[in-house]
Write a protein that holds these residues in place. Sequence first.
Motif, mmCIF file in Angstrom:
data_model
loop_
_atom_site.group_PDB
_atom_site.id
_atom_site.type_symbol
_atom_site.label_atom_id
_atom_site.label_comp_id
_atom_site.label_asym_id
_atom_site.label_seq_id
_atom_site.Cartn_x
_atom_site.Cartn_y
_atom_site.Cartn_z
ATOM 1 N N ALA A 14 0.859 -1.129 -0.084
ATOM 2 C CA ALA A 14 0.022 0.034 0.060
ATOM 3 C C ALA A 14 0.909 1.344 -0.106
ATOM 4 N N ARG A 15 0.111 2.378 -0.376
ATOM 5 C CA ARG A 15 0.989 3.892 -0.542
ATOM 6 C C ARG A 15 0.229 4.481 0.470
ATOM 7 N N SER A 16 1.077 5.381 1.092
ATOM 8 C CA SER A 16 0.480 6.271 2.321
ATOM 9 C C SER A 16 -0.532 7.407 1.543
ATOM 10 N N ARG A 17 -1.344 8.036 2.247
ATOM 11 C CA ARG A 17 -2.232 9.172 1.943
ATOM 12 C C ARG A 17 -1.102 10.354 1.752
ATOM 13 N N ALA A 18 -0.350 10.420 2.676
ATOM 14 C CA ALA A 18 0.593 11.678 2.804
ATOM 15 C C ALA A 18 2.152 11.214 2.622
ATOM 16 N N GLU A 19 2.610 12.352 2.884
ATOM 17 C CA GLU A 19 4.354 11.878 2.354
ATOM 18 C C GLU A 19 4.778 11.110 3.795
ATOM 19 N N THR A 20 4.090 11.439 4.866
ATOM 20 C CA THR A 20 4.473 10.665 6.100
ATOM 21 C C THR A 20 3.246 10.223 6.887
ATOM 22 N N THR A 21 3.564 9.534 7.564
ATOM 23 C CA THR A 21 2.271 8.796 8.604
ATOM 24 C C THR A 21 2.166 9.467 10.001
ATOM 25 N N TRP A 22 3.283 10.133 10.211
ATOM 26 C CA TRP A 22 3.384 10.687 11.437
ATOM 27 C C TRP A 22 2.447 11.754 11.719
ATOM 28 N N PRO A 23 1.685 11.844 13.099
ATOM 29 C CA PRO A 23 2.067 11.012 14.348
ATOM 30 C C PRO A 23 1.731 9.518 14.483
ATOM 31 N N TYR A 24 1.242 9.023 13.389
ATOM 32 C CA TYR A 24 0.707 7.546 13.477
ATOM 33 C C TYR A 24 1.772 6.644 13.120
ATOM 34 N N PRO A 25 1.867 5.237 13.648
ATOM 35 C CA PRO A 25 2.718 4.364 13.177
ATOM 36 C C PRO A 25 2.568 4.231 11.812
ATOM 37 N N ILE A 26 3.830 3.757 11.127
ATOM 38 C CA ILE A 26 3.874 3.715 9.693
ATOM 39 C C ILE A 26 3.055 2.305 9.286
ATOM 40 N N THR A 27 2.832 1.560 10.156
ATOM 41 C CA THR A 27 2.123 0.277 9.942
ATOM 42 C C THR A 27 0.601 0.500 10.273
ATOM 43 N N ASP A 28 0.047 1.678 10.440
ATOM 44 C CA ASP A 28 -1.380 1.698 10.564
ATOM 45 C C ASP A 28 -2.035 1.768 9.151
ATOM 46 N N THR A 29 -2.840 0.988 9.151
ATOM 47 C CA THR A 29 -3.629 0.696 7.989
ATOM 48 C C THR A 29 -4.426 1.763 7.531
ATOM 49 N N TYR A 30 -4.810 2.512 8.422
ATOM 50 C CA TYR A 30 -5.733 3.923 8.120
ATOM 51 C C TYR A 30 -4.762 4.902 7.418
#
Length: 126
Positions: free
Chosen positions: A96-112
């Motif tokens: 999967a590709r993330s919504r934004a350029e970083t998942t911070w402050p959430y874990p990088i393995t957060d499916t949401y």
Amino acid sequence: HVQLVESGGGSVQAGGSLRLSCVASGDTIGRYCMGWFRQIPDKEREGVAGIESDGSTSYADSVKGRFTISRDNAKNTVYLQMNSLKSEDTALYYCARSRAETTWPYPITDTYEYNYWGQGTQVTVS
């Protein structure tokens, strides 16, 4: 719009290895986080490994020391090298590709934190 296609799954004996690949098309992945996730029937999808645009990685405790995530931005591809496979690694694996350029402050393995998903590749360990 990004399309993600996983490959490399299959059946392997416990202790064996597999290398999964995920090729992206339609847009680049270089600025985004990429993750590998897995799911078994009747269970929630869980994060396995994630990699940030700078190459920083994070792993679920269950796969630390056995799995390695990597990326080749020039090829728009992400990999998951899986060694010392166990029966409990059996699952459908998704990239999967993330919504934004970083998942911070959430874990990088957060499916949401991910909004583009591949169709999955089955890994069976016996």
